[in-house]
Design an enzyme around this catalytic site. Sequence first.
Site, PDB file in Angstrom:
ATOM      1  N   ASP A   1     -15.481 185.714 -25.071  1.00 18.90           N
ATOM      2  CA  ASP A   1     -16.091 184.389 -25.137  1.00 18.90           C
ATOM      3  C   ASP A   1     -15.370 183.533 -24.093  1.00 18.90           C
ATOM      4  OD1 ASP A   1     -17.581 182.156 -26.255  1.00 18.90           O
ATOM      5  OD2 ASP A   1     -15.649 181.500 -27.039  1.00 18.90           O
TER       6      ASP A   1
ATOM      7  N   THR B   1     -15.118 179.805 -23.621  1.00 23.18           N
ATOM      8  CA  THR B   1     -14.371 178.613 -24.016  1.00 23.18           C
ATOM      9  C   THR B   1     -13.325 178.933 -25.081  1.00 23.18           C
ATOM     10  OG1 THR B   1     -16.324 177.282 -23.557  1.00 23.18           O
ATOM     11  CG2 THR B   1     -14.587 176.261 -24.858  1.00 23.18           C
TER      12      THR B   1
ATOM     13  N   ASP C   1     -12.879 182.955 -30.632  1.00 18.78           N
ATOM     14  CA  ASP C   1     -11.980 182.105 -31.412  1.00 18.78           C
ATOM     15  C   ASP C   1     -12.684 181.119 -32.322  1.00 18.78           C
ATOM     16  OD1 ASP C   1     -13.017 180.384 -29.495  1.00 18.78           O
ATOM     17  OD2 ASP C   1     -11.162 179.238 -29.327  1.00 18.78           O
TER      18      ASP C   1
END
Length: 753
Positions: A436, A438, A636
Amino acid sequence: MTGAKNYGDHSSHHQMNADPTIYTCPMHPEVRSTSPGNCPICGMKLVPVAKTDGGMDHHEHAMKPASQMSRWERFKMSMTMTMGMEHTGVAGREMARLMELDIRQKFFLALTLSLPIILYSPLGEFIFGFQPPAPIPVPWILFLLTTPVFFYSGWIFLYSSLRALQHRTLNMSVLIAVGITAAYSFSVLLTILQSADSYYEATALLVTFVLFGHWMEMRSRRGTTDALQALLQLVPPQARVLRDGIEILIPTSQVQVGDIIILKPGDRVPVDGTIDEGDTAIDESLVTGESIPVAKKKGDNVIGGSINQSGSVRFEATKVGEDTALAQIVKLVEAAQNSKAPGQRLADRFAQYLVVLAIGAGLVTFLVWFAVARQPVLFALTFAISAIVIACPDALGLATPTAVAVGTGLGAKYNILIKDAPTLERVSKIQSIVFDKTGTLTEGKPRISEIATVQGWDEDEALRLVGGAEADSNHPLSNAVLEEAKRRQLRLPTRIERFENLSGLGVRASIEEKDVLVGTVKLMKQSGIDTASLQEKINQFVEKGETIMVLAVDGRVIAAIGAADTVKPTAKVAVSRLNQLGIETAMITGDNLATAEAVARIVGIKRVFADILPQDKATFVKKLQDEGKFVAMVGDGVNDAPALAQADIGIAIGAGTDVAIETSKVVLMKSDPSDVLRAIRLSKATVTKMKQNLFWASFYNILAIPVAAGILYPNFGIILRPEVSALLMSASSIIVATNAVLLKRTEKNLVAV
């Protein structure tokens, strides 16, 4: 012999029917209560004391330290230990420590008595060429010296085999018990019959060598759990709590969710919580591995066990006792160390068959030499006992648990938490990793870098409307807008109505009677809003790798805002090393393709999935799986949870969110992409050790049984006495345990990325 393994069924005796249910703390077994509640030391829920069928209390030995036990209590504890019980929690590790000391004591007693036994035995006379003076017949001297070895030092094998047979299972203690009982019983019979022959030295040396193997293996495993003990010591015993407006000092165990806790400079944080008042810097290095103290302000989370460095703050307790991050970390690592890798499940099944094979081989060996070859009973029994002893699948039982224990312990040391042994093994198979963007490859803390507006609008007015629309959102871009508005000292609108979160695209709201739409270029196109007047600026922002937010008011484009999210310093190196390992790297993001490709170029990722809505991330992970690849997903946030669950290996990075951590198999406590590489290196090194150990253990057992059964005797005159077989069997176990401990050498590969 699995972890002197792990001994159970230990305790003082209690009558189950007479006594009320006793509750104890899994972490602090000295705590005893007749009713449920929380531990006054750590706050964990008290659990009922486990009892065996005979009413035996499994926690009883750990009630008080060994130094406070009487000799009789220590002796009773010693004689009720068995192999096969896992040691988890502080109580379990303390019990394992006590058992290691007890095994050592039994070993040294057996070793001390074995020396004169050898001297008086035919083996000693053959080696040294003399025999010490004998005040009574030698067989009786050997009987007197061997009996304590058999009944005290060897009792653990006899008692363990009894418990195993009661549960209708065959394990390695049964093999050892059969070997030493046959050798000792036959020797006693020969002594009574006044024969000069005996197997006393075989009995003593067999017990001595096997105990030595147990002791060495316990020592090798002990270091892997010391780090967990150290983690638990981070929690302070007391906390400053605000009750009825008065600051009082109470045991940490009495802190409840919702309590307001006061932290002063130098204090350790007692429980997890959210700062309610004040600013400070907190050192979280011992918990998360982040070396730089983290600035904390109102609304930020604090982790139990971390150290408050500068300011005084108040925070509200949100998680206490077993729910804290620290307790969960310990529980996670212990669960991993006590889980079984797929390879070990196969080895365990094979070991069970090997127990039957070993006993069968002993019987067949005896019958062949005695009934077919017409050899004396003593001669046939020598080969039979040797075959039973040497076939003990001890090394096979240790092959992967020792490697798993060392591997997960080493991972925990570097803040890499692997949830179970199968995952530790499977991480080495990763062929493709999806990151991912960001918060994983980038810092996840974007800042507003540029604002472009159409004629008639200024930057502050545009930012004010965007801030109003984003005020109720928790997206990192929303935080960036609000931070910039705060920096410019702008007053955000208060009349916000009909707020709507357009998942992955933006937000819509009515602000001061204006229809406001904030989001991606894709959202503007879907809403039929023309961005041509700002397209040139948008293109410039995109070329710089910035994330774009477009503001439209009443159906007309007003402003384009560029937000820059700094790429993490270690991201480029980590991706480069992964590519060198032949692992495909991909990036998935809700950003537009141009911005995503700009970031991908910086870090060296070739494959990019852009403009992906959160709910669609899992679809692209499955797309890679459909290509026949073993896929890991690194994320996250909450929006990464479906993709983490879909991936073959889900990896939650950084503190992340509870949902991300729950759905992942690997948790990287630091927000460092290079920890993904470290996890793979650790897994590959651990799997290599597992394979080496399984090969050695299998190779040893396949070759050992025929040799011990006497296949080489007719042509070469080679005979393995039982004591030699015991030495070889113990040596095999020690080699396997030592080889697993050598896994620590891979630590230098974890330090240097």
